[in-house]
Design a protein around this motif. Structure first.
Motif, mmCIF file in Angstrom:
data_model
loop_
_atom_site.group_PDB
_atom_site.id
_atom_site.type_symbol
_atom_site.label_atom_id
_atom_site.label_comp_id
_atom_site.label_asym_id
_atom_site.label_seq_id
_atom_site.Cartn_x
_atom_site.Cartn_y
_atom_site.Cartn_z
ATOM 1 N N PRO A 1 0.830 -1.205 0.000
ATOM 2 C CA PRO A 1 0.000 0.000 0.000
ATOM 3 C C PRO A 1 0.868 1.261 0.000
ATOM 4 O O PRO A 1 1.988 1.275 0.522
ATOM 5 C CB PRO A 1 -0.807 -0.121 1.294
ATOM 6 C CG PRO A 1 -0.825 -1.578 1.595
ATOM 7 C CD PRO A 1 0.484 -2.107 1.106
ATOM 8 N N SER A 2 0.363 2.324 -0.575
ATOM 9 C CA SER A 2 1.093 3.582 -0.686
ATOM 10 C C SER A 2 1.576 4.052 0.692
ATOM 11 O O SER A 2 0.819 4.083 1.660
ATOM 12 C CB SER A 2 0.186 4.647 -1.313
ATOM 13 O OG SER A 2 0.846 5.888 -1.380
ATOM 14 N N GLY A 3 2.850 4.375 0.759
ATOM 15 C CA GLY A 3 3.426 4.883 2.000
ATOM 16 C C GLY A 3 3.891 3.810 2.959
ATOM 17 O O GLY A 3 4.417 4.125 4.033
ATOM 18 N N GLN A 4 3.677 2.538 2.594
ATOM 19 C CA GLN A 4 4.071 1.447 3.473
ATOM 20 C C GLN A 4 5.332 0.760 2.949
ATOM 21 O O GLN A 4 5.628 0.794 1.760
ATOM 22 C CB GLN A 4 2.938 0.413 3.589
ATOM 23 C CG GLN A 4 1.631 0.991 4.109
ATOM 24 C CD GLN A 4 1.749 1.489 5.537
ATOM 25 O OE1 GLN A 4 2.484 0.922 6.345
ATOM 26 N NE2 GLN A 4 1.037 2.567 5.849
ATOM 27 N N SER A 5 6.062 0.112 3.850
ATOM 28 C CA SER A 5 7.261 -0.622 3.475
ATOM 29 C C SER A 5 7.340 -1.872 4.338
ATOM 30 O O SER A 5 6.577 -2.042 5.284
ATOM 31 C CB SER A 5 8.513 0.240 3.659
ATOM 32 O OG SER A 5 8.649 0.620 5.028
ATOM 33 N N GLY A 6 8.306 -2.718 4.017
ATOM 34 C CA GLY A 6 8.488 -3.916 4.828
ATOM 35 C C GLY A 6 8.634 -5.150 3.970
ATOM 36 O O GLY A 6 8.673 -5.097 2.742
ATOM 37 N N TRP B 1 4.122 -8.556 6.278
ATOM 38 C CA TRP B 1 2.844 -8.530 5.571
ATOM 39 C C TRP B 1 2.457 -9.924 5.088
ATOM 40 O O TRP B 1 3.313 -10.756 4.774
ATOM 41 C CB TRP B 1 2.936 -7.609 4.350
ATOM 42 C CG TRP B 1 3.254 -6.186 4.687
ATOM 43 C CD1 TRP B 1 4.481 -5.650 4.914
ATOM 44 C CD2 TRP B 1 2.316 -5.118 4.833
ATOM 45 N NE1 TRP B 1 4.393 -4.311 5.195
ATOM 46 C CE2 TRP B 1 3.055 -3.948 5.145
ATOM 47 C CE3 TRP B 1 0.934 -5.017 4.726
ATOM 48 C CZ2 TRP B 1 2.458 -2.720 5.348
ATOM 49 C CZ3 TRP B 1 0.334 -3.781 4.932
ATOM 50 C CH2 TRP B 1 1.084 -2.649 5.238
ATOM 51 N N ILE B 2 1.147 -10.151 5.036
ATOM 52 C CA ILE B 2 0.574 -11.317 4.375
ATOM 53 C C ILE B 2 -0.472 -10.804 3.398
ATOM 54 O O ILE B 2 -0.824 -9.607 3.417
ATOM 55 C CB ILE B 2 -0.026 -12.318 5.385
ATOM 56 C CG1 ILE B 2 -1.152 -11.658 6.198
ATOM 57 C CG2 ILE B 2 1.054 -12.853 6.297
ATOM 58 C CD1 ILE B 2 -1.821 -12.605 7.199
ATOM 59 N N SER C 1 -1.548 -6.412 7.500
ATOM 60 C CA SER C 1 -0.341 -6.023 8.233
ATOM 61 C C SER C 1 -0.261 -6.785 9.554
ATOM 62 O O SER C 1 -1.213 -6.796 10.337
ATOM 63 C CB SER C 1 -0.364 -4.520 8.506
ATOM 64 O OG SER C 1 0.716 -4.141 9.334
ATOM 65 N N MET C 2 0.912 -7.402 9.805
ATOM 66 C CA MET C 2 1.091 -8.180 11.034
ATOM 67 C C MET C 2 1.461 -7.314 12.235
ATOM 68 O O MET C 2 1.384 -7.773 13.376
ATOM 69 C CB MET C 2 2.168 -9.248 10.811
ATOM 70 C CG MET C 2 1.834 -10.244 9.705
ATOM 71 S SD MET C 2 0.373 -11.233 10.052
ATOM 72 C CE MET C 2 1.064 -12.469 11.152
ATOM 73 N N GLU C 3 1.884 -6.099 12.004
ATOM 74 C CA GLU C 3 2.163 -5.172 13.106
ATOM 75 C C GLU C 3 2.213 -3.762 12.552
ATOM 76 O O GLU C 3 2.425 -3.547 11.359
ATOM 77 C CB GLU C 3 3.481 -5.519 13.804
ATOM 78 C CG GLU C 3 4.698 -5.616 12.886
ATOM 79 C CD GLU C 3 5.386 -4.291 12.618
ATOM 80 O OE1 GLU C 3 5.348 -3.417 13.513
ATOM 81 O OE2 GLU C 3 5.941 -4.123 11.519
ATOM 82 N N GLY C 4 1.998 -2.784 13.429
ATOM 83 C CA GLY C 4 2.022 -1.402 12.975
ATOM 84 C C GLY C 4 1.554 -0.460 14.059
ATOM 85 O O GLY C 4 1.426 -0.829 15.230
ATOM 86 N N THR C 5 1.264 0.754 13.657
ATOM 87 C CA THR C 5 0.813 1.792 14.579
ATOM 88 C C THR C 5 -0.420 2.446 13.993
ATOM 89 O O THR C 5 -0.422 2.887 12.840
ATOM 90 C CB THR C 5 1.899 2.855 14.790
ATOM 91 O OG1 THR C 5 3.093 2.220 15.253
ATOM 92 C CG2 THR C 5 1.448 3.903 15.797
#
Length: 576
Positions: free
Chosen positions: A103-108, A123-124, A160-164
């Motif tokens: 997704p836009s603005g996401q990384s990992g 991510w999955i 997302s498996m983790e985040g804020t």
């Protein structure tokens, strides 16, 4: 686009989850709907087991056996979990550009476990957002391999498996080294919402299955017969009517290990590294689950099929039944119905026998004086003719003579007896199928799978007018549907009617291989018919019997023709 709630903290999420569960419209149990039956293939242990829960899409199964989620030696998650609502969820998704972009603005990266902290990151992705398979491409003309926005609700499938969250509250899946269980939440946008990896924390009555567990002992199980041969398909003995199956785990025999077994058929639980069970009924979905404990813990589930090959099926189709009949002897443990014996079979007849039986069929043409066979030019009566047998697609078993003796110990028998009026010209036809080979190459558990529709067309070999087919009441028939493994009808490979293979044949739909199915040919349908095969749910037993041979023949006065088709059910080990 992945979206996050703007002002949500975990306690509020749990409250919402609980409210949804308690007010679910159907099937709730202590706030949760019932756990689904595990799906998958047999025998090879998976690294994760159990169920996660989403208030939007329900249970997510990690009991996928060969295709189930596992953890690699470098702590990266692999393979697939299963949702009956959105399908496969891939734990090592392709991350890149185009249809594989985050997704836009996401990384990992793809999902992985940090063993030092117990934190799961990355991510999955849900496979259902793709047109096929479980990855996109870089072709804008193909919408990057994604389905249209309207077909996927604007969702890109990322979880997302983790985040804020926007309000600054953290979330994420964690690993509890004491219990071996994954806990807390992942986020899958508005479509999936929050995924609880251990819903039993909110409702302990659900038990350990309602928690995703990492198999720290790498538990494996297998099944063997009385001779110690490892196998998954068992046949009931023709004399005792039973079969012994030994369930065993391949884990160490050290006394510090404990082994506890449970089964899905209501049999009592048992303990021990090996357990032998005696079965007396056919069942294509027997499962045994072993839980091994020794500081760490782990589970494995094995699935077997128990078949009853001791009641082979006899089905007889009579071509030219207005000119003759088929009778049978009355021997055997399950003799033919009295009306078949006395009056003879002139259309389609069937019966079951014991494997110890031999059945003798006799083809008898109608005699002179019956008026059955007349010369169409002079009106004079002629003697009707018996024209031979076809048994399971071949005339070798009973080469052109009557009677025909059938040894039922060699499996199901599908017989065509041919009679004709010798005063009517014999017309030979060609039976064609488009496509020539019917296939199902992938099959998701919990869903039906179909072959592409086939068109079956009939034409005269001599190039003459096909209207003779209509004049002679022509039908094209599925005479037999036989497995290449053991000669068993596909009907008898699966014993549950809800799971049997279905043949959608224009005039005569029904279970494949249960009996002959015939469709009438006419000018209105261009002397053709349509044929499609449906399997209600993924089946390892049907896969093991593939390929199958389907015998088609022409029925009608003075008509002759036959064709063999192949059906291939090659679903492999799993995955989308």
């Amino acid at each position: 686009m992945l979206k996050y709630f703007s002002s949500m903290k975990i306690p509020w999420r749990i409250l919402v989850l609980g409210l949804f569960l308690f007010f679910s419209v159907a099937g709730f149990y202590s706030g949760f709907i019932s756990l689904p039956v595990a799906e998958g293939t047999n025998g090879v242990a998976h690294d994760l087991s159990g169920y996660a829960w989403s208030s939007n899409i329900g249970w997510i199964s990690f009991n996928g056996f060969n295709d189930g989620v596992s953890l690699s030696a470098v702590n990266e998650f692999e393979k697939y979990a299963w949702s009956s609502n959105i399908g496969w969820i891939r734990f090592n998704p392709i991350i890149g550009s185009g249809g594989n972009a985050l997704p836009s603005g996401q990384s990992g990266a793809a999902a992985q476990l940090n063993p030092a902290t117990g934190q799961v990151t990355g991510w999955i992705r849900a496979c259902s957002v793709f047109k096929s398979g479980c990855q996109g491409n870089n072709d804008p003309a193909d919408n990057y391999g994604l389905k249209l926005d309207s077909d996927r609700g604007g969702w890109d499938g990322w979880i997302s498996m983790e985040g804020t969250a926007v309000d600054g509250s953290p979330y994420g899946v964690t690993y509890d080294t004491n219990s071996g269980q994954l806990r807390d939440y992942a986020w899958g946008a508005d479509v999936v919402g929050w995924i609880d990896f251990c819903p039993k924390d909110s409702d302990p009555t659900l038990g350990d299955a309602a928690c995703v567990t990492l198999d720290t002992l790498n538990v494996q199980c297998q099944t063997t017969d009385a001779n110690g041969n490892q196998k998954t398909n068992f046949d009931l003995d023709p004399i005792t009517g039973t079969v012994d199956v030994t369930w065993e785990t391949t884990n160490p025999t050290d006394s510090s290990y404990t082994y506890n077994w449970s089964w899905n058929d209501g049999q009592p639980t048992a303990s021990g590294r090996t357990v032998t069970k005696t079965y007396s009924t056919a069942d294509n979905n027997k499962e045994g689950t072993v839980t091994v404990t020794n500081g760490g813990n782990g589970t494995a589930t094995c699935r077997i099929t128990v078949s009853n090959p001791n009641t082979p099926q006899l089905s007889v189709t009579v071509s030219g039944g207005t000119y003759g009949k088929v009778t049978a002897d009355n021997s055997g443990s399950n003799p033919l119905p009295s009306d078949w014996i006395s009056n003879g079979c002139r259309d389609i007849c069937s019966n079951t026998y014991s494997v110890t039986d031999t059945v003798t069929l006799t083809g008898t043409p109608d005699p002179l004086g019956s008026g059955a066979c007349l010369d169409p030019d002079t009106g004079d009566e002629v003697a009707c003719v018996f024209d031979g047998w076809i048994v399971n697609g071949s005339d070798v078993v009973c080469p052109g003579t009557s009677p025909c003796g059938l040894d039922m110990s060699t499996g199901d028998k599908f017989v065509t007896a041919k009679f004709r009026n010798p005063a009517v010209d014999l017309v030979e036809v060609t039976i064609d199928s488009t496509p020539a080979i019917l296939k199902i190459d992938s099959h998701n558990s919990g869903q039906p799978a179909y072959t592409p529709p086939a068109t079956i067309s009939v034409t005269r070999i001599d190039g003459g007018d096909n209207s003779v087919l209509e004049e002679r009441n022509a039908k094209v028939c599925i005479d037999s549907f036989i497995s290449s493994s053991g000669g068993m009808s596909i009907y008898n490979i699966v014993n549950d009617d809800t799971q049997r293979t279905f043949c959608d044949f224009d005039d005569d739909p029904g279970y494949c291989g249960q009996r002959s199915q015939c469709s009438t040919l006419s000018s209105s349908n261009n002397y053709s018919t349509h044929f499609q095969i449906m399997i209600p749910d993924r089946s390892i037993a049907l896969r093991d019997g593939s390929p199958y041979f389907i015998t088609l023949s022409i029925l009608g006065d003075g008509l002759s023709g036959q064709r063999e088709l192949r059906f291939i059910y090659n679903i492999g080990g799993g995955g989308p």
